[in-house]
Design an enzyme around this catalytic site. Structure first.
Site, PDB file in Angstrom:
ATOM      1  N   SER A   1       0.228  -6.422  -1.590  1.00  0.00           N
ATOM      2  CA  SER A   1      -1.025  -6.017  -1.304  1.00  0.00           C
ATOM      3  C   SER A   1      -1.893  -6.414  -1.281  1.00  0.00           C
ATOM      4  O   SER A   1      -2.423  -7.099  -0.240  1.00  0.00           O
ATOM      5  CB  SER A   1      -1.025  -4.369  -1.761  1.00  0.00           C
ATOM      6  OG  SER A   1      -2.108  -3.567  -0.909  1.00  0.00           O
TER       7      SER A   1
ATOM      8  N   ASP B   1       4.572   3.276   5.260  1.00  0.00           N
ATOM      9  CA  ASP B   1       3.531   2.401   4.477  1.00  0.00           C
ATOM     10  C   ASP B   1       2.514   2.236   5.021  1.00  0.00           C
ATOM     11  O   ASP B   1       2.367   1.831   6.635  1.00  0.00           O
ATOM     12  CB  ASP B   1       3.885   1.249   4.121  1.00  0.00           C
ATOM     13  CG  ASP B   1       2.087   0.014   3.446  1.00  0.00           C
ATOM     14  OD1 ASP B   1       0.989   0.827   2.968  1.00  0.00           O
ATOM     15  OD2 ASP B   1       2.521  -0.712   3.056  1.00  0.00           O
TER      16      ASP B   1
ATOM     17  N   HIS C   1       4.479   1.741   0.241  1.00  0.00           N
ATOM     18  CA  HIS C   1       3.351   1.041  -0.519  1.00  0.00           C
ATOM     19  C   HIS C   1       3.778   0.886  -1.620  1.00  0.00           C
ATOM     20  O   HIS C   1       3.725   2.243  -2.459  1.00  0.00           O
ATOM     21  CB  HIS C   1       1.944   1.357   0.302  1.00  0.00           C
ATOM     22  CG  HIS C   1       1.576   0.241  -0.276  1.00  0.00           C
ATOM     23  ND1 HIS C   1       0.928  -0.756   0.554  1.00  0.00           N
ATOM     24  CD2 HIS C   1       0.348  -0.269  -0.976  1.00  0.00           C
ATOM     25  CE1 HIS C   1       0.455  -1.872   0.532  1.00  0.00           C
ATOM     26  NE2 HIS C   1      -0.365  -1.257  -0.537  1.00  0.00           N
TER      27      HIS C   1
END
Length: 313
Positions: A158, A253, A283
């Site tokens: 991320s 996501d 995610h």
């Protein structure tokens, strides 16, 4: 073709809804950090490594805490420097401890997790400079931690994926250290919210578009920073001469398309790039190793680890 959410993830999202967890973007920074820890830190680490050591390394302004995971395999092993996710505002060594343990075991690398400075207390590029400094330290002190100084990789999930690309760009432009591989798991690669995946997954799949808007707002000093290639790698005019790259994306996501576009751009720039698309995942699924204990998370970590071992063999 319509894709289905994995049954384990669907059950997990139902549980979160029933327990009444409020969206991250609606909470104070303190409450958001605490909720993130509550969701990410298991009561007991689900995997053990041969040795886990906490220490600090020199940073640009302050000492940087790191956690070193040494696998039981015979050394010296490659070093893998890991940058945690959490939107640049959340997360720490504990929220990604289970993931780093499993990465060390599976990849047979000495994993060094970096507790970089968080925004908004320390906005861009403070955290990035910490990550670069820690990577330099590992490169220069590999033998001290039982690692091979000639085999260095970086990784992040991320926001940590964005930091990893930033470190690779800095290493290229500052003359080192030499990085042999990078792993980017559902990376945040662009300050923008207008892709198909942002539209399709704006809410309902844990990370929301409004969460990302808040994260970027807390990370950047101004909107101008959002155009800087070290913050938004997709806006870089040059992505050549970067290390071979593994890019993992999740189907459900908001960041899916940003990650896939970066992988395509890297390939076009001549960077050997491998894409892994987990279309039934959300995610952040790589850290779901206890409650829930996602089968697909273990599969993905095994795939990442195989790629790292192969590249750094």
């Amino acid at each position: 073709m319509s894709l289905a959410l994995h049954a384990q993830v669907e059950e997990y999202l139902h549980v979160l809804s029933e327990q009444g967890f409020p969206p991250l973007y609606t909470q104070s920074l303190t409450d958001a950090r605490e909720m993130y820890r509550q969701l990410a830190v298991p009561d007991e680490p689900p995997n053990s490594a041969a040795d886990v050591t906490d220490r600090t390394v020199p940073g640009p302004e302050t000492e940087i805490p790191v956690r070193i995971y040494t696998p039981s395999a015979d050394g010296p092993q490659p070093a893998l420097v890991f940058f945690h996710g959490g939107g640049w505002l959340l997360g720490d060594l504990d929220t990604h401890d289970a993931l780093c343990r499993e990465l060390a075991n599976e990849s047979e690398c000495v994993v060094v997790a970096v507790d970089y400075r968080l925004a908004p207390e320390h906005r861009f590029p403070a955290g990035l400079e910490d990550c670069y400094a820690a990577t330099q330290w590992v490169a220069n002190n590999a033998e001290l931690i039982g690692a091979d100084p000639g085999r260095l990789a970086i990784a992040g999930d991320s926001a940590g994926g964005a930091l990893a690309v930033g470190v690779a760009l800095l290493a290229r432009d500052r003359g080192g250290p030499e990085i042999g591989y990078q792993v980017l798991a559902y990376p945040a690669t662009n300050y923008g919210f207008d892709t198909d995946s942002y539209e399709e997954n704006a809410q309902g799949y844990f990370l929301t578009r409004k969460d990302m808007e808040r994260f970027w707002d807390g990370y950047l000093r101004s909107e101008l920073d959002g155009h800087h290639p070290l913050a938004s790698p997709l806006r870089s005019e040059r992505l050549d001469e970067l290390p071979p790259t593994f890019v993992l994306t999740s189907g459900f996501d908001p960041l899916r398309d940003d990650g896939r576009e970066l992988a395509n751009r890297l390939s076009e720039a001549g960077v050997p790039t491998r894409q892994a698309q987990y279309d039934d995942m959300i995610h952040g699924f790589l850290t779901m190793l206890a409650d829930p204990d996602l089968d697909r998370a273990h599969e993905a970590i095994a795939e990442i680890s195989e790629a790292v071992r192969s590249e750094l063999a």
